[in-house]
Design an enzyme around this catalytic site. Structure first.
Site, PDB file in Angstrom:
ATOM      1  N   CYS A 114     -86.762   4.124  68.946  1.00 27.79           N
ATOM      2  CA  CYS A 114     -86.488   2.894  68.184  1.00 27.79           C
ATOM      3  C   CYS A 114     -87.332   2.799  66.920  1.00 27.79           C
ATOM      4  O   CYS A 114     -86.918   2.182  65.944  1.00 27.79           O
ATOM      5  CB  CYS A 114     -86.739   1.665  69.046  1.00 27.79           C
ATOM      6  SG  CYS A 114     -85.793   1.703  70.555  1.00 27.79           S
ATOM      7  N   HIS A 276     -86.413  -4.158  64.170  1.00 20.71           N
ATOM      8  CA  HIS A 276     -85.528  -3.296  64.959  1.00 20.71           C
ATOM      9  C   HIS A 276     -84.723  -4.187  65.893  1.00 20.71           C
ATOM     10  O   HIS A 276     -85.278  -5.080  66.549  1.00 20.71           O
ATOM     11  CB  HIS A 276     -86.360  -2.282  65.749  1.00 20.71           C
ATOM     12  CG  HIS A 276     -85.639  -1.713  66.920  1.00 20.71           C
ATOM     13  ND1 HIS A 276     -84.405  -1.106  66.792  1.00 20.71           N
ATOM     14  CD2 HIS A 276     -85.955  -1.673  68.240  1.00 20.71           C
ATOM     15  CE1 HIS A 276     -84.006  -0.715  67.996  1.00 20.71           C
ATOM     16  NE2 HIS A 276     -84.915  -1.048  68.884  1.00 20.71           N
ATOM     17  N   ASN A 306     -77.943  -2.530  70.190  1.00 16.10           N
ATOM     18  CA  ASN A 306     -79.172  -1.837  69.798  1.00 16.10           C
ATOM     19  C   ASN A 306     -78.796  -0.392  69.447  1.00 16.10           C
ATOM     20  O   ASN A 306     -78.402   0.371  70.320  1.00 16.10           O
ATOM     21  CB  ASN A 306     -80.150  -1.903  70.980  1.00 16.10           C
ATOM     22  CG  ASN A 306     -81.447  -1.161  70.736  1.00 16.10           C
ATOM     23  OD1 ASN A 306     -81.558  -0.343  69.815  1.00 16.10           O
ATOM     24  ND2 ASN A 306     -82.432  -1.436  71.573  1.00 16.10           N
TER      25      ASN A 306
HETATM   26  O1  UT7 Z   1     -84.913  -0.815  71.789  1.00 19.59           O
HETATM   27  C1  UT7 Z   1     -85.667  -0.189  72.763  1.00 19.59           C
HETATM   28  C2  UT7 Z   1     -86.590  -1.095  73.399  1.00 19.59           C
HETATM   29  N1  UT7 Z   1     -85.908  -1.832  74.444  1.00 19.59           N
HETATM   30  C3  UT7 Z   1     -86.100  -3.107  74.530  1.00 19.59           C
HETATM   31  O2  UT7 Z   1     -86.758  -3.703  73.711  1.00 19.59           O
HETATM   32  C4  UT7 Z   1     -85.529  -3.810  75.738  1.00 19.59           C
HETATM   33  C5  UT7 Z   1     -86.443  -4.907  76.183  1.00 19.59           C
HETATM   34  N2  UT7 Z   1     -85.967  -5.572  77.397  1.00 19.59           N
HETATM   35  C6  UT7 Z   1     -84.882  -6.350  77.406  1.00 19.59           C
HETATM   36  O3  UT7 Z   1     -84.232  -6.502  76.375  1.00 19.59           O
HETATM   37  C7  UT7 Z   1     -84.518  -7.070  78.676  1.00 19.59           C
HETATM   38  O4  UT7 Z   1     -85.505  -6.806  79.649  1.00 19.59           O
HETATM   39  C8  UT7 Z   1     -83.120  -6.660  79.247  1.00 19.59           C
HETATM   40  C9  UT7 Z   1     -82.028  -7.228  78.361  1.00 19.59           C
HETATM   41  C10 UT7 Z   1     -83.013  -5.170  79.348  1.00 19.59           C
HETATM   42  C11 UT7 Z   1     -82.942  -7.254  80.641  1.00 19.59           C
HETATM   43  O5  UT7 Z   1     -83.065  -8.665  80.594  1.00 19.59           O
HETATM   44  P1  UT7 Z   1     -84.050  -9.395  81.626  1.00 19.59           P
HETATM   45  O6  UT7 Z   1     -83.927 -10.818  81.330  1.00 19.59           O
HETATM   46  O7  UT7 Z   1     -85.425  -8.782  81.467  1.00 19.59           O
HETATM   47  O8  UT7 Z   1     -83.405  -9.063  83.007  1.00 19.59           O
HETATM   48  P2  UT7 Z   1     -84.003  -8.253  84.264  1.00 19.59           P
HETATM   49  O9  UT7 Z   1     -84.072  -6.796  83.970  1.00 19.59           O
HETATM   50  O10 UT7 Z   1     -85.241  -8.937  84.730  1.00 19.59           O
HETATM   51  O11 UT7 Z   1     -82.868  -8.461  85.347  1.00 19.59           O
HETATM   52  C12 UT7 Z   1     -82.523  -9.769  85.845  1.00 19.59           C
HETATM   53  C13 UT7 Z   1     -81.342  -9.643  86.752  1.00 19.59           C
HETATM   54  C14 UT7 Z   1     -81.498  -8.557  87.818  1.00 19.59           C
HETATM   55  O12 UT7 Z   1     -80.882  -9.025  88.996  1.00 19.59           O
HETATM   56  P3  UT7 Z   1     -81.754  -9.682  90.191  1.00 19.59           P
HETATM   57  O13 UT7 Z   1     -82.710  -8.601  90.604  1.00 19.59           O
HETATM   58  O14 UT7 Z   1     -82.454 -10.850  89.579  1.00 19.59           O
HETATM   59  O15 UT7 Z   1     -80.735 -10.034  91.204  1.00 19.59           O
HETATM   60  C15 UT7 Z   1     -80.680  -7.415  87.290  1.00 19.59           C
HETATM   61  O16 UT7 Z   1     -80.189  -6.572  88.293  1.00 19.59           O
HETATM   62  O17 UT7 Z   1     -80.174  -9.276  86.013  1.00 19.59           O
HETATM   63  C16 UT7 Z   1     -79.554  -8.137  86.603  1.00 19.59           C
HETATM   64  N3  UT7 Z   1     -78.914  -7.349  85.536  1.00 19.59           N
HETATM   65  C17 UT7 Z   1     -77.675  -7.597  85.106  1.00 19.59           C
HETATM   66  N4  UT7 Z   1     -76.759  -8.499  85.472  1.00 19.59           N
HETATM   67  C18 UT7 Z   1     -75.581  -8.493  84.821  1.00 19.59           C
HETATM   68  C19 UT7 Z   1     -79.443  -6.324  84.826  1.00 19.59           C
HETATM   69  N5  UT7 Z   1     -78.542  -5.905  83.923  1.00 19.59           N
HETATM   70  C20 UT7 Z   1     -77.440  -6.677  84.073  1.00 19.59           C
HETATM   71  C21 UT7 Z   1     -76.197  -6.713  83.423  1.00 19.59           C
HETATM   72  N6  UT7 Z   1     -75.298  -7.636  83.821  1.00 19.59           N
HETATM   73  N7  UT7 Z   1     -75.887  -5.881  82.410  1.00 19.59           N
END
Ligand code: UT7
Length: 349
Positions: A114, A276, A306
């Site tokens: 990134c 970014h 992204n």
């Molecule tokens: O550019 C490179 C650098 N990358 C980044 O900067 C990414 C930084 N991180 C993020 O943007 C966020 O952490 C994400 C968008 C990747 C995830 O969002 P979050 O609010 O941190 O969600 P989480 O990973 O804590 O997941 C919450 C819930 C989980 O379910 P449970 O365990 O609470 O039942 C996941 O399994 O959301 C679930 N989940 C989804 N649900 C529906 C994860 N991905 C999805 C999805 N659709 N696509």
């Protein structure tokens, strides 16, 4: 000492628009979840066989070169940032050199995910400052759609990423009032496995033995890429999203402030910040932390997702095309991602 200006900028995104609802055909996700957590409404996917990371880079480069008022023959050096190269090796730089029928100039590939474009810009800036080169083509391009896990297992990664390319011609100038003021590069490999694609690679479980990425014996062999790895989907990227998020919201403001302080500016002096495009929530957090007004920050993740190394030049190009960046403006570029690596660049347009 010569300085570097962005003499021309271009972008290319594939025609194919993929909405959040389109993704629900392949995995258990929803438009609501994706928009709420990331701000993304849609992204572009390259044509499966007729477009590659390099062909998209060629399209963006043609525009940047034309806008710089030069020809491909005038380019002295290529710096190409990508994490989704056409081949594992050689890099995309040489493929771009060939496709654009350039002279036998140097071509360097940058692997900083990134932060790749800001790193690439910094490398090119050093070559211009020393007087070694006059026109450097700096590119960020990605074809993520070819290497994502579209099953529910991979949804936390796959919904985020999109394809595209951005390019600039960095040119030498003696005009002291314009150009790149400074660049700032950082890394911390302590969490390298938190956002990574482990295979194909030569690790052969070396790091797993040190309690990082863990593969069992069936999954790992002394081969570069085993059948078991593919069966277990270990040919896809891994990301611990919340961990990345927490680090990003600290390092983004830090590296932006570093650039401002180095040049005796404060955040209110920024005309446009191009962060970014990792996640709209991260960009909004950074905006709030630096007390920036809406018009001081440009985001377009809503439409492209992204695009990793391509995200900064695509956003910069779009902001410029919309007239949001004018000569004399103070523009700040900032990125954070896998590695971890993070970087910023401050420039007078
Ligand atoms: O550019 C490179 C650098 N990358 C980044 O900067 C990414 C930084 N991180 C993020 O943007 C966020 O952490 C994400 C968008 C990747 C995830 O969002 P979050 O609010 O941190 O969600 P989480 O990973 O804590 O997941 C919450 C819930 C989980 O379910 P449970 O365990 O609470 O039942 C996941 O399994 O959301 C679930 N989940 C989804 N649900 C529906 C994860 N991905 C999805 C999805 N659709 N696509």
């Amino acid at each position: 000492m010569p300085k570097s200006i962005i003499a021309g900028i271009g972008m290319y995104v594939p025609e194919n628009i993929v909405t959040n609802n389109d993704l629900t055909k392949y995995m258990d996700t929803s438009d609501e979840w994706i928009q709420e957590r990331t701000g993304i409404k849609e992204r572009r996917y390259a044509h499966r066989t007729n477009e590659t990371t390099t062909t998209m880079a060629v399209e963006a480069s043609k525009i940047a070169i034309e806008r710089a008022g030069i020809t491909a023959q005038d380019v002295d050096f290529i710096v190409f940032a990508t994490l989704s190269p056409d081949y594992y090796f050689p890099g995309c730089g040489v493929l771009l050199q060939r496709a654009m029928k350039m002279k036998e100039i140097g071509a360097l590939d940058v692997r900083n995910q990134c932060s790749g474009f800001v790193y690439a810009l910094s490398v090119a800036d050093q070559f211009i400052k020393t007087g070694m080169y006059k026109n450097i083509l700096v590119v960020g391009a990605e074809k993520h759609s070819f290497g994502l896990d579209f099953s529910t297992r991979g949804r936390n990664v796959s919904v985020i990423f999109g394809d595209g390319a951005g390019a600039v011609v960095l040119q030498s100038t003696e005009d002291n009032n314009r150009g790149i003021l400074s660049t700032h590069l950082h890394s911390d490999g302590e969490s390298a496995e938190i956002l990574a694609m482990y295979n194909p690679g030569t690790h052969a479980n070396y790091w797993a033995n040190k309690n990082y990425a863990t593969f069992n014996d069936a999954e790992i062999s002394d081969m570069f890429m085993s059948h078991a790895m593919i069966d277990n989907a270990q040919n896809f990227p891994f990301m611990d999203g919340p961990h990345v998020f927490k680090k990003a919201i600290v390092k983004f403001p830090e590296v932006i402030k570093e650039a401002l302080e180095k040049n005796n500016f404060s955040s209110k002096d920024i005309s446009v910040l191009i962060p970014h495009q990792a996640n709209l929530r991260i960009a909004q957090f950074v905006q709030q932390k630096l007390e920036l007004k809406d018009e001081q920050v440009y985001n377009n993740i809503q439409h492209y997702g992204n695009t990793t190394a391509a995200s900064v030049p695509i956003a910069l190009c779009e902001a410029w095309e919309k007239g949001k960046i004018k000569q004399g403006d103070l523009v700040c570029l900032a990125a954070f991602g896998s590695g971890f690596t993070w970087a910023s660049a401050l420039l007078k347009w």
